[in-house]
Design a protein around this motif. Sequence first.
Motif, short mmCIF file in Angstrom:
data_model
loop_
_atom_site.label_atom_id
_atom_site.label_comp_id
_atom_site.label_asym_id
_atom_site.label_seq_id
_atom_site.Cartn_x
_atom_site.Cartn_y
_atom_site.Cartn_z
N ILE A 45 -2.59 0.30 -4.34
CA ILE A 45 -3.96 0.57 -4.77
C ILE A 45 -4.18 2.07 -4.87
CG2 ILE A 45 -6.39 0.34 -4.13
CD1 ILE A 45 -5.72 -2.29 -2.78
N ASP A 46 -4.83 2.52 -5.95
CA ASP A 46 -5.06 3.95 -6.13
C ASP A 46 -6.23 4.44 -5.26
OD1 ASP A 46 -7.13 2.84 -7.50
OD2 ASP A 46 -6.88 4.03 -9.31
N ASP A 47 -6.36 5.76 -5.16
CA ASP A 47 -7.35 6.37 -4.26
C ASP A 47 -8.78 6.01 -4.62
OD1 ASP A 47 -5.37 7.53 -2.76
OD2 ASP A 47 -5.42 9.44 -3.85
N HIS A 48 -9.06 5.88 -5.91
CA HIS A 48 -10.42 5.53 -6.33
C HIS A 48 -10.84 4.18 -5.77
CE1 HIS A 48 -13.55 3.89 -8.93
NE2 HIS A 48 -13.88 5.15 -9.23
N LEU A 49 -9.97 3.19 -5.89
CA LEU A 49 -10.29 1.86 -5.37
C LEU A 49 -10.30 1.84 -3.84
CD1 LEU A 49 -8.31 -0.41 -7.84
CD2 LEU A 49 -10.76 -0.02 -7.74
N LEU A 50 -9.46 2.66 -3.21
CA LEU A 50 -9.48 2.74 -1.75
C LEU A 50 -10.82 3.26 -1.25
CD1 LEU A 50 -5.94 4.13 -0.83
CD2 LEU A 50 -6.82 1.82 -0.52
N GLY A 54 -13.59 1.58 1.22
CA GLY A 54 -13.89 2.28 2.47
C GLY A 54 -12.64 2.58 3.29
N LEU A 55 -11.51 2.69 2.62
CA LEU A 55 -10.25 2.98 3.30
C LEU A 55 -9.75 4.36 2.91
CD1 LEU A 55 -8.40 -0.42 2.73
CD2 LEU A 55 -9.51 0.36 4.83
N THR A 56 -9.05 4.99 3.83
CA THR A 56 -8.41 6.27 3.54
C THR A 56 -6.93 6.03 3.30
OG1 THR A 56 -7.88 6.70 5.86
CG2 THR A 56 -10.05 7.44 5.08
N PRO A 57 -6.25 6.97 2.65
CA PRO A 57 -4.80 6.82 2.48
C PRO A 57 -4.07 6.71 3.83
CG PRO A 57 -5.62 8.48 0.98
CD PRO A 57 -6.76 8.11 1.88
N GLU A 58 -4.60 7.35 4.86
CA GLU A 58 -3.99 7.23 6.19
C GLU A 58 -4.13 5.80 6.73
OE1 GLU A 58 -1.86 7.89 9.43
OE2 GLU A 58 -2.06 9.27 7.75
N ASP A 59 -5.27 5.17 6.49
CA ASP A 59 -5.44 3.76 6.89
C ASP A 59 -4.40 2.88 6.22
OD1 ASP A 59 -7.68 4.41 8.43
OD2 ASP A 59 -9.08 3.95 6.78
N VAL A 60 -4.18 3.13 4.95
CA VAL A 60 -3.21 2.33 4.18
C VAL A 60 -1.80 2.57 4.70
CG1 VAL A 60 -2.20 1.97 1.90
CG2 VAL A 60 -4.67 2.24 2.15
N ARG A 61 -1.44 3.84 4.96
CA ARG A 61 -0.10 4.13 5.48
C ARG A 61 0.12 3.45 6.83
NH1 ARG A 61 -0.84 8.98 2.80
NH2 ARG A 61 -1.96 9.98 4.50
N ARG A 62 -0.91 3.49 7.68
CA ARG A 62 -0.80 2.87 9.00
C ARG A 62 -0.61 1.35 8.88
NH1 ARG A 62 -5.70 3.70 11.02
NH2 ARG A 62 -5.32 5.93 11.05
#
Length: 71
Positions: A45-50, A54-62
């Motif tokens: 998922i790209d940053d715009h949709l994140l 309400g998610l950050t890229p760090e949330d996704v990595r975790r």
Amino acid sequence: MTARTASTSAPFHARRSFPFITWFRSRLLARWYDRHLQRLDLGEIDDHLLRDLGLTPEDVRRECAKSFWQA
């Protein structure tokens, strides 16, 4: 000498447990595979949709770093 069969020596509940174990194992494997696929999709998922989610890229990595059996 009396012949004994497995059906008369095992209690009823012991004979019925095998289908439940098979069902439980198949459901568990399906849940793990589904969780794995969801994490793969989340990683794409790209940053715009994140931000919309309400998610950050760090949330996704975790979340994507977790093993498939971890909730």
